[in-house]
Each structure stands twice: as C-alpha cells, then as structure tokens.
Design an enzyme around this catalytic site. Structure first.
Site, PDB file in Angstrom:
ATOM      1  CD  GLU A  13      -8.837  -4.401  -2.432  1.00 53.23           C
ATOM      2  OE1 GLU A  13      -7.617  -4.264  -2.257  1.00 53.23           O
ATOM      3  OE2 GLU A  13      -9.596  -4.936  -1.598  1.00 53.23           O
ATOM      4  CB  SER A 141      -6.631  -1.052  -2.939  1.00 51.39           C
ATOM      5  OG  SER A 141      -5.856  -2.189  -3.214  1.00 51.39           O
ATOM      6  CE1 TYR A 209      -2.111  -0.910  -6.096  1.00 53.87           C
ATOM      7  CE2 TYR A 209      -4.007   0.213  -5.175  1.00 53.87           C
ATOM      8  CZ  TYR A 209      -3.103  -0.819  -5.150  1.00 53.87           C
ATOM      9  OH  TYR A 209      -3.173  -1.764  -4.166  1.00 53.87           O
ATOM     10  NE  ARG A 248       1.525  -2.780   2.738  1.00 60.03           N
ATOM     11  CZ  ARG A 248       0.476  -2.812   1.919  1.00 60.03           C
ATOM     12  NH1 ARG A 248       0.516  -3.511   0.795  1.00 60.03           N
ATOM     13  NH2 ARG A 248      -0.633  -2.163   2.232  1.00 60.03           N
ATOM     14  CG  ASP A 250      -0.639  -0.739   5.534  1.00 57.36           C
ATOM     15  OD1 ASP A 250       0.497  -1.033   5.120  1.00 57.36           O
ATOM     16  OD2 ASP A 250      -1.676  -0.941   4.872  1.00 57.36           O
ATOM     17  CD  GLU A 263      -5.724  -2.033   6.144  1.00 58.01           C
ATOM     18  OE1 GLU A 263      -5.965  -2.958   5.355  1.00 58.01           O
ATOM     19  OE2 GLU A 263      -6.297  -0.940   6.115  1.00 58.01           O
ATOM     20  CG  ASN A 265      -2.717  -5.035   3.544  1.00 59.46           C
ATOM     21  OD1 ASN A 265      -3.831  -4.792   3.135  1.00 59.46           O
ATOM     22  ND2 ASN A 265      -1.966  -4.126   4.149  1.00 59.46           N
ATOM     23  N   GLY A 269      -0.039  -6.146  -2.290  1.00 60.45           N
ATOM     24  CA  GLY A 269      -0.017  -5.848  -3.707  1.00 60.45           C
ATOM     25  C   GLY A 269       1.293  -6.246  -4.364  1.00 60.45           C
TER      26      GLY A 269
END
Length: 303
Positions: A13, A141, A209, A248, A250, A263, A265, A269
């Site tokens: 990443e 990602s 992205y 964050r 998900d 998961e 984070n 990002g």
C-alpha cells in the site's frame, strides 16, 4: 510545531500512503507547522533520531510497517507524540484473525473465518460454500484479496496470494452492501454507503482509489435504527481493540437487516477520495480541521 510526516514504507500500500501524504503535508503547512518528510523505506534506522528532533509525528503508513504498531512503538520509546492508536491496539487491529476473536468475545457480529498460516495442501477445501473471499490477514486497501467462485479457481487464488502474502484468512461471501463508519475521538461519524461502479462485484482496490470507481453516499441512506447500530458497533470495536484518536470500521449490511463487522482500520486512508475525511466533512469538519483535531487528540493521549 515541527512535525515529522511518516509515509511510504515498503508494504503493498506504499503508493496509497504517499498519495495521502501529499494532502496531509499541505494541510500541515496551512496550519502553520513546519514539516519534515520521512520514508521508512529509505532510512528506517534514522527514525528515532528524527523523532527526537520533532515535536510531533503524523503517521500515514498503511499495512506493515505502520498499522502493525512497530513505528508507534519506536515513537513511544523516545517520547514523541503521534496521532492515532498506540502500538498494542494497532498490532491487534491489523491482524484480522486476532481482531475477529476480540469482536466475538465482545458480542460484535463478524463473519466466520478460517486462518491460513501457510499454503494448505492441494486437497484442502474451505469449510464454506462458494463463493468465498480469500484475503491477506494483515493487508488493506483490498490488495491481497480474491473472490473465488468455485473449486476450479481455488488453487490459482491460493498460489497468487501466497506469492505475496505470508498469512491469509478465508471468509464466506456475505450478501449485502458495504458500509463504513469512522470514529473521531469518542464519537462515531456518519456512516458511508459504498456501491462499486462499472459493474464491479465488490469494493476492490480500483474501486477505492480510481475517481468514479465507486458511488459513496454520506451520510448513508440507511434506516435510523441501522445507522445507530452501525455507529454503536464502530465505537464499541474502537474501544474493545484499545484504540485511540480515530479509526474506521467496515461492515456488510445484508438484505435481512443484519450487520457484519469485517475489520477496523487504525490509520484510515487520507487521500482526496478517502472515506473518513468525507464523514468528517458531513459534520462540518474540513480536511485541515480534521488534521488539527488528530494532532490535538494525539497530544492529549501523550499526556
């Protein structure tokens, strides 16, 4: 303040990290800070010396090093404050199979899984019905991720993923839409509903992205009870993992109304298309204000 901006690294990443660092760098300068850029790929051995010479470190690394707690541990060892979670929480959250055990132990709904510490034998078969997802145990990602539709695709997927990853987890396909929810300080932010564009069947790296790669709706158009539940689960996951500053979570929101936590984070990002900055903006927090808030939270955690 003199701020050490740590980004890049050597994970898969790396480019995402560097892209996000550009915007963070500009925001830090607009906030009146002096900024020194540090890329661990080039000179990890100089990190402690650099940290001692700065008032604060802003970490924008993804994967390992960065989200695994190693950089955080080094910064803690020399008393350099930084934004986000400490070393232990970072380590636990990055490891999907470990964090999912914490989720289950705290009544947080998460899909079943199998952990693969090495490539299984050719006669191994997953305990779930196809289709399944096989993904990196510590990546993000949506890199190191494969959707396997049948047994014919299984061996190729395992060969491909184990060529770049040392540990994998296997999960069943959970029907539904992806919802993500950030935490800032001690409050959950408005969730985002994610719908991959261009006929994609899941929210992969390109969808995340590439501009226009996904339809991201914030606040998510969900029933009030589901929105409240998403925010509750995101904040609870943040707390039981021992995180701080921001994170964050998900989820998959299924047609039957159930939520499935995938998961969390610890270094979300921070590119122009990233999700947490969108959530912050939805409650009136600009990107520069978000960066300032993360610094404030990091300094408070250090005291």
């Amino acid at each position: 303040m003199n701020i050490l901006l740590i980004a890049g690294g050597w994970s898969s990443e790396r480019e995402v990290s560097l892209n996000g660092a550009k915007g963070i760098h500009l925001a830090l300068m607009r906030l009146g800070h002096s900024v020194t850029f540090f890329d661990p790929q080039n000179s990890l051995d100089g990190l402690l010396t650099a940290a001692r010479d700065h008032d604060f470190a802003f970490i924008n690394l993804h994967g390992s090093p960065g989200e695994d707690g190693m950089v955080q541990a080094l910064l803690e060892s020399v008393g350099c404050p930084f934004q986000g979670s400490r070393a232990v929480g970072s380590f636990i959250a990055l490891n999907k199979s470990v964090s999912k055990q914490v989720f289950l132990d705290n009544a947080l709904p998460t899909p079943e899984w199998e952990f693969l510490a090495k490539r299984p034998s050719k006669d191994w078969r997953p305990k779930f019905s196809y289709p399944i997802f096989i993904k990196s145990n510590t990546g993000g990602s949506s890199l190191g991720l494969s959707r396997v539709a049948n047994e014919n695709e299984l061996q190729d997927a395992l060969d491909s993923l184990f060529a770049t990853e040392s540990e994998l987890i296997v999960e069943p396909l959970i029907e539904g839409v992806e919802v993500t929810c950030g935490v800032l300080g001690n409050e959950a932010l408005p969730p985002v509903l994610i719908e991959p564009a261009d006929g994609s069947i899941f929210f992969d790296y390109e969808a995340k992205y590439r501009p226009g790669g996904a339809r991201e709706v914030c606040p998510a158009p969900l029933p009030e009870t589901i929105t409240a539940q998403v925010k509750y689960f995101a904040l609870k996951a943040h707390k039981v993992l021992g995180l701080s500053g921001y994170s964050r979570a998900d989820f998959i929101y299924s047609p039957d109304g159930s939520l499935h936590l995938l998961e969390v984070n610890t270094l979300p990002g921070m590119t122009s298309t990233s999700l947490l900055p969108q959530e912050a903006e939805a409650v009136g927090i600009s990107f520069d204000e978000l960066i300032a808030r993360l610094i404030q939270l990091g300094l408070a955690e250090d005291n």
